[in-house]
Design a protein around this motif. Structure first.
Motif, PDB file in Angstrom:
ATOM      1  N   SER A   1       1.782   3.020  -4.620  1.00 44.10           N
ATOM      2  CA  SER A   1       0.379   3.088  -5.009  1.00 44.10           C
ATOM      3  C   SER A   1       0.082   2.562  -6.399  1.00 44.10           C
ATOM      4  O   SER A   1      -1.081   2.499  -6.788  1.00 44.10           O
ATOM      5  CB  SER A   1      -0.103   4.536  -4.896  1.00 44.10           C
TER       6      SER A   1
ATOM      7  N   TRP B   1      -2.574   0.084  -6.735  1.00 48.49           N
ATOM      8  CA  TRP B   1      -3.959   0.572  -6.715  1.00 48.49           C
ATOM      9  C   TRP B   1      -4.600   0.432  -8.100  1.00 48.49           C
ATOM     10  O   TRP B   1      -5.805   0.262  -8.229  1.00 48.49           O
ATOM     11  CB  TRP B   1      -3.941   2.036  -6.278  1.00 48.49           C
TER      12      TRP B   1
ATOM     13  N   PHE C   1      -3.063  -1.034   7.627  1.00 50.96           N
ATOM     14  CA  PHE C   1      -3.509  -2.427   7.754  1.00 50.96           C
ATOM     15  C   PHE C   1      -2.588  -3.184   8.712  1.00 50.96           C
ATOM     16  O   PHE C   1      -1.377  -2.979   8.707  1.00 50.96           O
ATOM     17  CB  PHE C   1      -3.516  -3.062   6.368  1.00 50.96           C
TER      18      PHE C   1
ATOM     19  N   LEU D   1       0.825  -1.203   0.000  1.00 53.99           N
ATOM     20  CA  LEU D   1       0.000   0.000   0.000  1.00 53.99           C
ATOM     21  C   LEU D   1       0.860   1.254   0.000  1.00 53.99           C
ATOM     22  O   LEU D   1       0.375   2.356  -0.260  1.00 53.99           O
ATOM     23  CB  LEU D   1      -0.928  -0.003   1.213  1.00 53.99           C
TER      24      LEU D   1
ATOM     25  N   ASN E   1      -2.531   5.103  -1.891  1.00 55.31           N
ATOM     26  CA  ASN E   1      -3.118   3.839  -1.471  1.00 55.31           C
ATOM     27  C   ASN E   1      -2.726   3.468  -0.054  1.00 55.31           C
ATOM     28  O   ASN E   1      -2.821   2.304   0.341  1.00 55.31           O
ATOM     29  CB  ASN E   1      -2.664   2.728  -2.428  1.00 55.31           C
ATOM     30  N   GLU E   2      -2.258   4.441   0.721  1.00 56.05           N
ATOM     31  CA  GLU E   2      -1.730   4.137   2.049  1.00 56.05           C
ATOM     32  C   GLU E   2      -2.821   3.601   2.973  1.00 56.05           C
ATOM     33  O   GLU E   2      -3.994   3.953   2.875  1.00 56.05           O
ATOM     34  CB  GLU E   2      -1.087   5.379   2.663  1.00 56.05           C
ATOM     35  N   SER E   3      -2.420   2.728   3.892  1.00 60.85           N
ATOM     36  CA  SER E   3      -3.355   2.141   4.851  1.00 60.85           C
ATOM     37  C   SER E   3      -2.566   1.566   6.030  1.00 60.85           C
ATOM     38  O   SER E   3      -1.533   0.932   5.825  1.00 60.85           O
ATOM     39  CB  SER E   3      -4.171   1.028   4.195  1.00 60.85           C
TER      40      SER E   3
END
Length: 454
Positions: free
Chosen positions: A348, A351, A422, A345, A418-420
């Motif tokens: 990106s 993505w 998680f 993530l 798209n960072e997360s």
């Protein structure tokens, strides 16, 4: 049957990047001190790219304005540099607008884009005197309403639906434009001109649509409206890799070069572009729009129209990289699977059901034997699909736990889109790296600080 060798795709390296890669101890110290993956930001290339775009305008004798597209990277650094350099900034949310103002960019130097803007964003944009790209008639009505409530006038551009992309969700068609012009003639709206949102990197298509915007300016002026500027947005490609390397890569790469024979429905970004960045702007200015007899630059000069551009990726070319630490190595089917201390993530391109293709650079923790070692790169999450690099990258040394992988030229869209967090993994911090003050030695150890983005 043994697969043919995997082609490499070396990334271009600016002097700042080469200096950082030779400062191996600093990279390892940052990895240890920050406790995970991190992004590196370079102010110098951003400044140089901005100067190149301005030079392109000057060479063509065109009045132009460069707006940094903030969505390309959340870091405060680049917006701070935009403020110092006198660039405008393109924002698309209230958060981006607040951050931009806090970094020192004056409200009138901001252009607000994006579809169906929130009322809170429009309110602040009107109060700050920002230029607003209008995407729909109902949005124009809401802007006029906010302006009346606040006792202000609102500066607007009308966004044209590209005739070649009639199914685009962005912009006003011909009938809607006529209605919008009528509303701008009767209300607290200052029509400064027109804009468009065009996908892809086709230079003639951008020049053709710019020519249409000039014709719209003439039409609006006949109605007594100001209409003295047009925006062609972004879409200036970046040249990540040498042309011969890219051609060889595209000719030789095949599914068996990827872990699990992965294929990509989204295709790949064109990592080599013979006309990129400010040179793409030069080409647009030199192009003759459809239906016209003269180059766009001459048409702009004759009409007294200012050209606005909103590059993001192109201003960030060579302005950052991303560093991961190898924390696991295993063998599979004649190649290695590396596991790093972060998530895909953080790059990106995944993505878009694609892959960031330029080879990451291996920075060993300790000397290791030279040789060709192929490895794909997985992330530290429990998903088969969480791969930073599906391709079996050819490395010049055997990767080992504790080594670093540096993905080059990631500042443009790769770091944030798209960072997360998680698995409760922290988002990679951003580190600003710049030459030590007063040092003329390019090999001198640089200094660093954390970016000021909250």
């Amino acid at each position: 049957m043994t697969a043919p060798p995997v082609p490499s795709l070396p990334a271009r390296q600016a002097p700042e990047v080469r200096a950082l890669l030779t400062a191996g101890p600093l990279l390892h110290e940052l990895s240890h001190g920050l406790g995970g993956p991190y992004h590196v930001l370079f102010p110098g290339p951003f400044d140089a790219n901005a100067a190149a775009f301005r030079q392109a305008f000057a060479e063509a004798g065109v009045t132009g304005r460069v707006y940094y597209a903030k969505k390309a990277n959340k870091a405060a650094l680049y917006t701070e540099r935009a403020a110092v350099l006198g660039l405008g900034v393109d924002v698309a949310s209230l958060g981006e607008l607040r951050e931009t103002l806090a970094c020192g960019v004056p409200g009138p130097d901001v252009v607000v884009t994006g579809p169906a803007k929130a009322d809170d964003l429009l309110r602040v944009a009107v109060l700050q005197g920002a230029l607003i790209a209008v995407d729909a008639l109902d949005e124009l009505d809401r802007i006029a309403g906010r302006a009346l409530e606040l006792g202000r006038s609102a500066r607007v551009l009308l966004r044209r639906l590209p005739p070649a992309q009639p199914h685009s969700r962005f912009g006003l068609d011909g009938e809607e434009l006529e209605a919008a012009l009528g509303r701008c003639a009767d209300g607290p709206l200052e029509l400064e001109g027109f804009s468009f949102h065009l996908s892809g990197y086709d230079i003639p298509a951008r020049a053709d649509l710019a020519g249409e915007l000039l014709r719209l300016c003439r039409h609006a002026r006949a109605l007594g409206l100001r209409a003295d500027r047009i925006s062609i947005g972004g879409g200036f490609p970046v040249d990540y890799a040498d042309g011969d390397d890219w051609r060889r890569f595209t000719e030789e790469q095949r599914p068996e070069h990827y872990h699990a024979h992965k294929t990509f429905s989204g295709g790949f970004y064109p990592y080599h572009s013979p006309v990129a960045g400010a040179d793409a702007l030069r080409a647009i200015l030199a192009a003759v729009p459809a239906g016209e007899a003269d180059p766009l630059a001459e048409l702009l000069r004759a009409a007294g129209v200012t050209l606005l551009v909103e590059p993001g990726r192109a201003l960030l070319d060579q302005a950052g990289c991303t560093v991961f630490r190898v924390q696991g190595v295993k063998r599979r089917d004649g190649y290695a699977i590396l596991t790093v201390d972060g998530s895909s993530l953080s790059l990106s391109e995944q993505w878009f059901e694609s892959e960031f293709l330029p080879d990451p650079v291996l920075v060993p923790r300790a000397p290791s034997p030279e040789g060709r070692y192929e490895a794909c790169v997985g992330a530290a999450t429990c998903l088969e699909s969480d791969m930073l690099t599906w391709r079996r990258v050819p490395f010049p040394h055997r990767p080992a736990v504790g080594d670093l992988l540096v993905y080059l030229n990631t500042a443009g869209y790769q770091m944030d889109s798209n960072e997360s967090p998680f698995h409760e993994l922290p988002l990679p911090p951003k580190v600003v790296v710049e030459p030590a003050p007063g040092s003329a030695d390019p090999a001198a150890r640089p200094r660093w600080r954390l970016d000021r983005h909250p």
